[in-house]
Design an enzyme around this catalytic site. Structure first.
Site, PDB file in Angstrom:
ATOM      1  N   ASP A  71       0.981  -1.305  -0.236  1.00 30.92           N
ATOM      2  CA  ASP A  71      -0.382  -0.293   0.066  1.00 30.92           C
ATOM      3  C   ASP A  71       0.723   1.431  -0.214  1.00 30.92           C
ATOM      4  O   ASP A  71      -0.293   2.300   0.203  1.00 30.92           O
ATOM      5  CB  ASP A  71      -0.992   0.856   1.374  1.00 30.92           C
ATOM      6  CG  ASP A  71      -2.343  -1.234   1.450  1.00 30.92           C
ATOM      7  OD1 ASP A  71      -1.953  -1.516   0.142  1.00 30.92           O
ATOM      8  OD2 ASP A  71      -2.722  -1.786   2.355  1.00 30.92           O
ATOM      9  N   GLU A  72       2.054   1.428   0.097  1.00 26.24           N
ATOM     10  CA  GLU A  72       2.752   2.590  -0.311  1.00 26.24           C
ATOM     11  C   GLU A  72       3.511   2.685  -1.656  1.00 26.24           C
ATOM     12  O   GLU A  72       4.686   3.797  -1.384  1.00 26.24           O
ATOM     13  CB  GLU A  72       4.014   2.221   0.189  1.00 26.24           C
ATOM     14  CG  GLU A  72       3.460   1.998   2.010  1.00 26.24           C
ATOM     15  CD  GLU A  72       4.273   1.852   3.156  1.00 26.24           C
ATOM     16  OE1 GLU A  72       6.024   2.229   2.577  1.00 26.24           O
ATOM     17  OE2 GLU A  72       4.178   1.656   4.187  1.00 26.24           O
TER      18      GLU A  72
END
Lengths: 284, 284, 284, 284
Positions: D228-229
């Site tokens: 999620d980065e």
């Protein structure tokens, strides 16, 4: 016994309305889950929606309407009661563009609509393949200026025989006659591909392109005698720039149309819309 | 007699609540203008807001609270009654950035808030000039780690003596102590310059820039003991792109902050917010 | 030497345009900071904007236009060159509503516009107080059908003598004559309080209320001979519901108008707008 | 000869870049359709995209890359050239939720993507039916902690043998290993159902509900080693209120997810995205 009931009321504003209605529900053992009310002070009109649990309700569902009538008469109310166990049948009208039709069928499959899609109707044969994929009956009614009256009569017969309660025009490109519309007052939802009242009529994306707007829109509305002028249920817009060709606008517009039409149909099926004058009150 | 009253209620959900409250209003001659209700079915909690006309109400305004208490006790309600003729006093806290402060003063002047701005408080001398332009008293409280406790005590004395009911942190850059906050529970509104819970703490636009988000946001919330974690009242976002520098984000963010804070303060002043757990119920 | 230059170009599309322009900049020692280009393939028109650093540029700033002219002639270009050290003067026209006027003055103070506000003009005396607060000269020109021609002539004299390059109509309620407009082609920006082309003309919020739209909007556009039909620079919308009275729409609209007008003026001042037909190309 | 070429460039900023590139295109007979450039002044990095017509281009398509290399070397450019006649193959990974998968298949059918959907991959058997409806090969790879390494290896073999150039995670609920991701750097697009960086990890709608946010969001991003980065491509939000249950958020979120993922995939396929640090530059 159905789980819940939704009571929609409109009447002249006066004291005691909320109290009268809520006491009717309470006295008979109902528990109000949600209540919404709008008073148009200037016009002196009261509009409300009560959703209540029927668990333990002392009046059988099929007698509630009858029993409510005396209160309704006292306050000159118009009202509707909808029960959660009733699954209405809807008809989807489409032409050649499939995106709204497919989207509605998918939403129904995803459980977004508490409804049964009873039939897909089109003036083109193409949507038949989509309908069959979702196992929905398909009716093909080619429309010409000559056969329109007759075809609409036939359509109405089919809709009635199938118990259709709501018609959704999913980019259906034929104009319905006044006679046809009169059979489904505030029961026909259309998606118009502009933010009404801008760009009424044909080819709104072309109009939008020519005008050089920076936002395009879509409008879900009830169909009335006056084309593109019925009560607006929902609207949404998306940003465009000089780089967007008409084709880009049409593409971006598809997402808008699907979203707005989906919301409008859902609001109707959840009995959250009251019409009033040429406007809607949406209790969402 | 004030024109209208707003009654906010929260209690365990049970049958008869809407009926009981609306009957109390009706029996005493009130006309409900707007009623809103939210039931958290899982938690079994009922939250509601009733706004009613007092024209012809049979209980004097100053006795309504007392007379409502027996009904409230029966249903274990917590409640507040606000009358339309009460003009609350608010305090605006600002630091060096003027845009939110000026915006609130202008909104007040434009009639958006039914409130009096009783005082502007700052840890910097700069906002004094703005306050004086709007003829609002200004208090300068420089804050250091050493004097903070004492200064806050002094601030509280000033706020109390001026009858301040609501504190708005208009980009006030000091963290308030728990003691201070405890004096104004759910009565301190802050604007945080991000869409919480993203980018808590300092320099959210810098954080946003580094993360490369495509939307920046602002959040209006009540201040609690836990920094940036209080109940959210309102949020809004704006689009950014790779072209936006941190300075561009700060500039775009100013518009967001002003709009969101303006909305949050107005909702509070219209008595449209109930808090519940760490969340708000906003009846707008 | 100014820090940067912005070159705006429009001409018939043909091969070699980007190469020709960028080589001119490179050969003379400039470094392109940003280049944007839009080709309308159908119309065969090329529009572009080049922003370049002048540090080390070998042509003195005051000769660049002259030296670029031969390239421009070769490609039949129309072009403008703007230097970053030029701070244009703008005139703000307002009537009685202060929100857009105050907002522009504040944005200027916050450094959002690289411009000097040279004068505030109004047909009402009220804005004089605001102008004086920001130390901007104020001119009061009451307009009647009888004196309009004469007053406009006088206004133009004042604008010229003050070196005004851009006029911003900040909710100025007088219609400017064709003659007046012809003096500032694509140099007059108006804010219209609807999402054009919906609700042209007077009282758009009243029209929006009557039509029952679910979104209200604002449009920043250049003023042309045809009222509300000039090239659109920027638009934005906000959600409304049946609960919003006309007064609520006006209140919500103020936020839209301020934001949209602020953006439109900034885009113009950053030389990011090219007009073309009745549309804008906005290189943002 | 393909119709157009898109050239993506990134390199240290220096004078002569735009001129050098555009002259290369012009000298060889190309006509630039669109050029976009972004210079990160602080980091001293130049990123650009040129789209040009190849009609009359004097270098055969298969030699353009080679011939551009000397210019590229001179400026230390990294570059890619994509030709409009190349139709890349993409793989759609899905789990049980069908809405993103169906939406991508429909967009492809509607002509929104210039790509071929080469295969649908799932850890569940369910998507097989959808894939077959669109006549796309389906591969079922059940994943357990024990077989994950082996299954991923097998997946990679399948993807390679089918010439897959882009992987789209259409609500695929398995975390891909670092090894897997390393095979498709910036070639795996995921849709996360929150406005990142808020609510990373599992069950973001539940997190959003608990936090009481007033906006929910969706984020399309490239997948990197850090869950999620990865670089964010596109984000969008929708309004929610206290009335929205987790189920309502999930329903509203579906519309967001579909729209955002559709946009992100299209931007990638149109070669409009450059990554840089952990961010994207999107030339839309």
């Amino acid at each position: 016994m159905p789980e819940t009931a939704a009571l929609l009321v409109s009447c002249p504003d006066q004291k005691g309305l909320v109290s009268g209605i809520s006491s009717f529900i309470f006295r008979n053992g109902g528990n109000i889950l949600q209540s919404d009310q709008y008073t148009d002070v200037e016009a002196g009109i009261f509009l409300a929606r009560f959703e209540f649990h029927l668990d333990g309700f002392q009046i059988p569902a099929d007698q509630i309407t009858e029993r409510f009538r005396s209160l309704a008469r006292e306050f000159s109310m118009e009202f509707e009661i909808h029960f959660s166990d009733h699954v209405p049948k809807i008809a989807l009208f489409a032409s050649r563009l499939p995106h709204c039709l497919e989207d509605l069928l998918q939403r129904q499959q995803a459980g977004e609509f508490k409804a049964e899609i009873g039939v897909v109707v089109s003036n083109h044969p193409d949507p038949g393949e989509i309908a069959s994929r979702y196992r929905v009956p398909f009716l093909h009614f080619p429309i010409t200026p000559e056969n329109k009256k007759q075809q609409e009569a036939e359509e109405l017969r089919e809709l009635r025989s199938r118990g259709i309660e709501l018609i959704v025009l999913a980019r259906y490109m034929q104009v319905l006659s006044e006679d046809f519309i009169a059979n489904y007052p505030n029961r026909i939802i259309n998606i118009h591909h502009s933010f009404l009242p801008a760009f009424v009529g044909a080819k709104p994306y072309h109009q939008a392109f020519l005008r050089g707007v920076k936002l395009i829109g879509a409008t879900g509305h009830y169909v009335t005698m006056n084309l593109d002028e019925g009560p607006i249920i929902e609207q949404e817009v998306a940003r465009v720039s000089h780089r967007d060709s008409i084709e880009d606008m049409i593409r971006k517009g598809r997402d808008l149309e699907r979203t707005v039409l989906g919301r409008a149909v859902r609001l109707h099926l959840c009995h959250r819309i009251l019409t009033y004058g040429n406007k809607t009150v949406v209790f969402d």
